[in-house]
Design a protein around this motif. Structure first.
Motif: not given
Length: 517
Positions: A42-66
């Motif tokens: 579903t759209k909601e579940n896809m958005q959950i995965l997008l958020r976890l994959a940092k595909l919805n982030e507006s931040d320009d960098s990936l800093e948290k190695v964890s």
């Protein structure tokens, strides 16, 4: 199905990273089953995965190695889900997933320690462009995917430019790491989808970008991966991508020698005795594959790659035809490449005691392919040799024999001789003394030297000759009437036609000529 729904309910909560990774690993395994995915895509579940994959982030960098393991597992899940679910493919378009993936790539393109993120981001991009043709044009023009993916390749190969389209090759450097190799392969596959049909039509403004990409691919051909199999896979994908590059931009595959290479070759030559002229030429070519002052190493790698694919003896259509097509088009468009390949594949004939298809040279192997059962394979093998012969029928027959070349000549309407439609330089081939001496006794059909055979009708009387001739006529007439054999002839344009039609056409030509006189 219920387990999948439960996993998504857990993933929306604020849970430790280790828990998120464990849930995503289970989801990745379950997502291989198409039936399980139907109710949970579903759209909601896809958005959950997008958020976890940092595909919805507006931040320009990936800093948290964890967070990197969560991002990687999320991308793996998305790869499985998009591949196995049509609903997920449609939602990817709605959620503009391609643009989000490109944005993530820009964040990490120069970060070597997050190669797993780049690798699965590229794999997902490849799957999207494979399953949706509309995404290819979006990637190419709107998202500037050609430049972005080329930069990803530059980063994977750690390219240092010495000139506009020339890169420095560290011949003593270590091979690519497994992570860099996998990342490069995924980028090559994604670029292939983005550039499909580019060779047919492209804007003049794109020529520079294609030349940069071809220069990167030249670098790719001259380096090695962690294993022989990985190197072959890397080079195979590079060959496929080079087939999409407009042929006018492939001139960057060869380049003039650098000052250092010229000095090195001069030193090598000086070490040989002055009377060893032939050996000097061999050393010059074997060390750096130089031809007419141009570095031919990349073309030599392609030639070796082609020979290895022939030696495999299987999957010719998928594995061999791309590199053969590439070499054919390069030879047709670039004179130096054609002359170098002619020197390597069709050297001057000396020993003509064996048939052209017998032996272990590249010529022997290609001639054998000219009678292969796969029509596409035999056509491209014959076309390659024909181009190396500057599309001259007499030159092709010299190296292959009439029997092996008949299929190509019939298809091109050249059974009566002549040459193809393309223009080539007028420099002529020089025959060796051995070939000139053997030429009168060479069988034109088989293409090899045959000792003169005794004529069986020499000892016959005139009555016996007439009897055998009539016997042959009656046998041919019977085969013709029973339609087991159909007599054919050549039309004036060199194509095959039923004998009656061919004779009628020649009669019309003769009558026209008589009327004119």
């Amino acid at each position: 199905m219920k387990l999948c729904e439960g996993i998504f309910k857990v993933l929306v909560k604020d849970i430790p990273t280790t828990c998120q990774v464990s849930c995503l690993e289970v989801l990745r395994i379950l997502s291989r089953d198409k039936k399980v995915l139907v109710p949970v895509t579903t759209k909601e579940n896809m958005q959950i995965l997008l958020r976890l994959a940092k595909l919805n982030e507006s931040d320009d960098s990936l800093e948290k190695v964890s967070e990197f393991p969560v991002i990687v597992e999320s991308l793996k899940c998305l790869c499985n889900i998009v591949f196995n679910s049509q609903m997920a493919q449609q939602l990817s378009l709605e959620l503009n997933l391609a643009a989000k993936l490109c944005n993530l790539l820009r964040k990490c393109k120069d970060r070597k320690f997050i190669s797993d993120i780049k690798c699965f981001d590229l794999r997902l991009l490849f799957l999207l462009s494979l399953l949706h043709t509309d995404i290819r044009s979006q990637l190419r023009y709107e998202l500037q995917g050609l430049a972005l993916l080329t930069q990803i390749l530059e980063s994977a190969f750690s390219i240092k430019w010495t000139d506009e389209y020339e890169s420095a090759i560290d011949r003593n450097g270590p091979p690519l790491s497994p992570q860099e190799t996998d990342c490069a392969i995924e980028a090559l596959k994604a670029l292939f989808n983005v550039t499909v049909d580019s060779w047919k039509a492209h804007k003049e403004s794109d020529s520079h970008q294609f030349r940069v990409m071809a220069a990167v691919l030249r670098h790719c051909l001259l380096i090695v991966g962690p294993t022989e199999d990985k190197t072959e896979e890397l080079h195979s994908n590079a060959v496929n991508l080079l087939s999409n590059v407009p042929v006018s931009c492939l001139d960057v595959l060869i380049c003039p020698l650098t000052h250092e290479e010229t000095a090195q070759e001069a030193t090598t030559l000086d070490e040989l005795p002055n009377d060893k002229t032939a050996e000097k030429e061999t050393v010059l070519k074997n060390n750096t594959m130089v031809y007419n002052g141009m570095n031919m190493e990349a073309i030599h790698v392609l030639l070796n790659f082609m020979e290895k694919r022939i030696d495999k003896g299987s999957s010719y259509r998928e594995g061999l035809t791309p590199v053969l097509s590439l070499l054919t088009e390069c030879s047709r468009a670039h004179r130096n490449i054609r002359k170098f390949l002619k020197d390597q594949v069709l050297p001057p004939l000396r020993d003509v005691t064996n048939r052209p298809e017998v032996g272990s040279t590249v010529r022997n192997k290609l001639v054998r392919l000219m009678t292969h059962v796969d029509l596409g394979v035999k056509q491209i093998a014959a076309e390659f040799l024909f181009v190396l012969c500057k599309e001259r029928v007499d030159s092709l027959l010299k190296y292959t024999g009439y029997g092996n070349a008949a299929g190509l000549l019939a298809a091109r309407g050249l059974l009566a001789g002549g040459r193809g439609d393309n223009w080539y330089s007028e420099d002529e081939d020089t025959d060796t003394e051995e070939y000139k001496n053997a030429k009168p006794n060479i069988n034109l059909i088989t293409g090899h030297l045959e000792e003169p055979m005794p004529n069986p009708i020499d000892e016959m009387t005139e009555e016996q000759k007439e009897y055998e001739a009539m016997k042959l006529v009656n046998m041919l007439d019977k085969l013709s009437r029973e339609e087991l054999l159909k007599p054919m002839g050549l039309k004036p344009d060199g194509t095959i036609t039923p004998l009656e039609e061919a004779l009628n056409q020649y009669s019309v030509i003769e009558e026209t000529s008589s009327d004119t006189d």
